[in-house]
Write a protein that holds these residues in place. Structure first.
Motif, short mmCIF file in Angstrom:
data_model
loop_
_atom_site.label_atom_id
_atom_site.label_comp_id
_atom_site.label_asym_id
_atom_site.label_seq_id
_atom_site.Cartn_x
_atom_site.Cartn_y
_atom_site.Cartn_z
N ASN A 102 -0.95 -3.73 -2.46
CA ASN A 102 -0.07 -2.56 -2.56
C ASN A 102 0.88 -2.41 -1.39
N ASP A 103 0.82 -3.33 -0.44
CA ASP A 103 1.66 -3.20 0.76
C ASP A 103 3.12 -3.53 0.45
N PRO A 104 4.05 -2.93 1.20
CA PRO A 104 5.46 -3.26 1.03
C PRO A 104 5.84 -4.53 1.79
N HIS A 125 10.30 3.57 -0.12
CA HIS A 125 9.49 2.73 -1.02
C HIS A 125 8.02 3.21 -1.02
N ARG A 126 7.51 3.49 0.16
CA ARG A 126 6.11 3.96 0.26
C ARG A 126 5.96 5.31 -0.44
N LYS A 127 6.91 6.20 -0.17
CA LYS A 127 6.82 7.58 -0.70
C LYS A 127 6.84 7.59 -2.22
N THR A 128 7.73 6.78 -2.80
CA THR A 128 7.89 6.81 -4.27
C THR A 128 6.90 5.87 -4.96
N GLU A 129 6.24 5.01 -4.17
CA GLU A 129 5.31 4.01 -4.73
C GLU A 129 5.99 3.16 -5.81
N THR A 133 12.23 -1.50 -4.12
CA THR A 133 13.29 -0.59 -3.66
C THR A 133 14.43 -1.44 -3.12
N ARG A 179 6.66 -4.33 -3.67
CA ARG A 179 5.20 -4.21 -3.58
C ARG A 179 4.65 -5.63 -3.70
#
Ligand code: GTP
Length: 371
Positions: A102-104, A125-129, A133, A179
């Motif tokens: 799940n890491d960017p 990107h993290r916030k919206t999952e 992005t 992701r």
């Protein structure tokens, strides 16, 4: 840990003949290989592990960058024996990634200099999952590019090919956050374009592709015109400090002169020109908005404008070059006025097994006007 993949395996055909000897990301921009500016940006944005996705001439990257320690990052090389395209290269590079599912993971095209807020892009990107992005940049005229429309929430709705009347001026800027698991879902070992295959397929599968829309300084150095512009922008400080390493102490007025260059007292340098290490420029010569690479020689009373002079090339006295590109080692006879936009190459074997000058200097037969 934050990881990034930089795509550096392309042939760079639009920049030939320069790229016949040197891959595009290794061409000097303001005195250092282009890739060094990108590594500086990645390092400043908190990236600590960079995977270089190589295909064309990988040894040139490794010789210069090594393990990355001198740039404050760790570099791993993943090589494609046959070029796999941008999407195939991202999938192939996954073998060297250490991030969790799940890491960017940041992905950069290896030919774009951008002043956008990469940390901000990763945070969004993290916030919206999101699955991916993308950085989108707004251009004045999008007809030369594919465009990327978005909805009111910043979701990408389509990837449209070049068109005479684009529906938006926002285009793909070549900087993505994926992701990790989305990378691993790209089919392995196949030639795939991220722009034409991966992104449209993700949309078809209703995956969430988000846009980071920011019109910061942005340039794709894929053409000779853009390449000289980019180098000049870095020298002049037009490119912001989060896009490129600064010209630093080598800058003299409007130009940059590297160690060991020999210049006659009355040489005029302007427009963000770079003179490479060990290069020589003769008396009464003007060099404007150009890149003169290491050990090149420019004679006296010569005018060079918006041109790239390859390593060790020799330009005689009383020559005129405007918008020209000379390969490494090319010789231009005294008094030659090259037609604007001329590209001159040596007899180079693309596979890199030979790099020999033609028996005649490459352009002596074009000597017509001049002094
Ligand atoms: P042109 O031939 O002039 O279009 O240049 P290019 O070969 O660099 O292609 P393009 O500008 O479309 O590539 C965008 C970025 O992706 C560049 O940094 C290329 O080095 C990289 N790239 C393109 N194709 C491949 C590939 O097959 N493998 C890898 N590893 N990188 C690639």
């Amino acid at each position: 840990m934050q990881e990034a993949v930089v795509l550096v395996g392309g042939l760079g055909t639009r920049l030939r003949p320069l790229t016949l000897t040197t891959p595009k990301p290794m061409l000097p921009v303001a005195g250092v290989p282009f890739i060094a500016h990108q590594c500086a940006k990645l390092q400043a944005a908190g990236v600590d592990h960079v995977v270089l996705a190589t295909s064309y001439r990988p040894e040139i990257f490794a010789d210069y960058l090594g393990d990355g320690a001198s740039l404050g990052i760790r570099i791993t090389y993943v090589h494609e024996r046959e070029a796999l395209g941008t999407g195939g290269a991202i999938r192939n590079a996954s073998a060297a990634l250490e991030s969790g599912a799940n890491d960017p993971v940041v992905i950069l095209n290896g030919d774009v200099l951008s002043g956008h807020d990469l940390r901000g892009q990763v945070e969004l990107h993290r916030k919206t999952e999101a699955a991916v992005t993308l950085h989108l940049v707004e251009v004045a005229d999008a007809r030369a590019y594919g465009c990327v429309p978005t909805d009111a929430d910043g979701r990408v709705t389509a990837f449209l090919e070049k068109m005479p009347d684009p529906v938006t001026n926002w285009i793909n800027a070549g900087a993505y956050v994926f992701r990790r698991s989305v990378i691993d879902a790209i089919p392995a070992g196949q030639v795939i374009s991220v722009e034409r295959d991966t992104f449209p397929n993700l949309l078809l599968a209703a995956s969430d592709i988000r846009a980071w829309q920011e019109s910061a300084y942005w340039i794709d150095v894929g053409t000779p015109e853009a390449f000289v512009r980019c180098s000049a922008d870095v020298v002049l400080g037009v490119a912001p400090s989060n896009a490129a390493s600064p010209a630093g102490s080598a800058r003299i007025g409007d130009a940059m002169v590297l160690l060991g260059a020999e210049m006659a007292n009355d040489v005029r340098l302007s427009g963000g020109t770079t003179i490479g290490a060990g290069a020589r420029v003769g008396t009464g010569t003007d060099v404007d908005e150009s890149v003169v690479m290491d050990a090149a020689v420019v004679g006296s009373s010569t005018r060079v404008r918006r041109s790239v002079i390859g390593k060790g090339a020799v330009i005689g006295d009383g020559c005129v070059l405007d918008g020209c590109v000379l390969a490494d080692g090319v010789v231009v006879a005294d008094g030659t006025e090259l037609p604007p936009g001329t590209r001159v190459e040596l007899d180079v074997d693309i596979a890199g097994t030979s790099n020999k000058p033609l028996s005649d200097p490459a352009v002596t037969d074009t000597a017509a006007s001049g002094t």
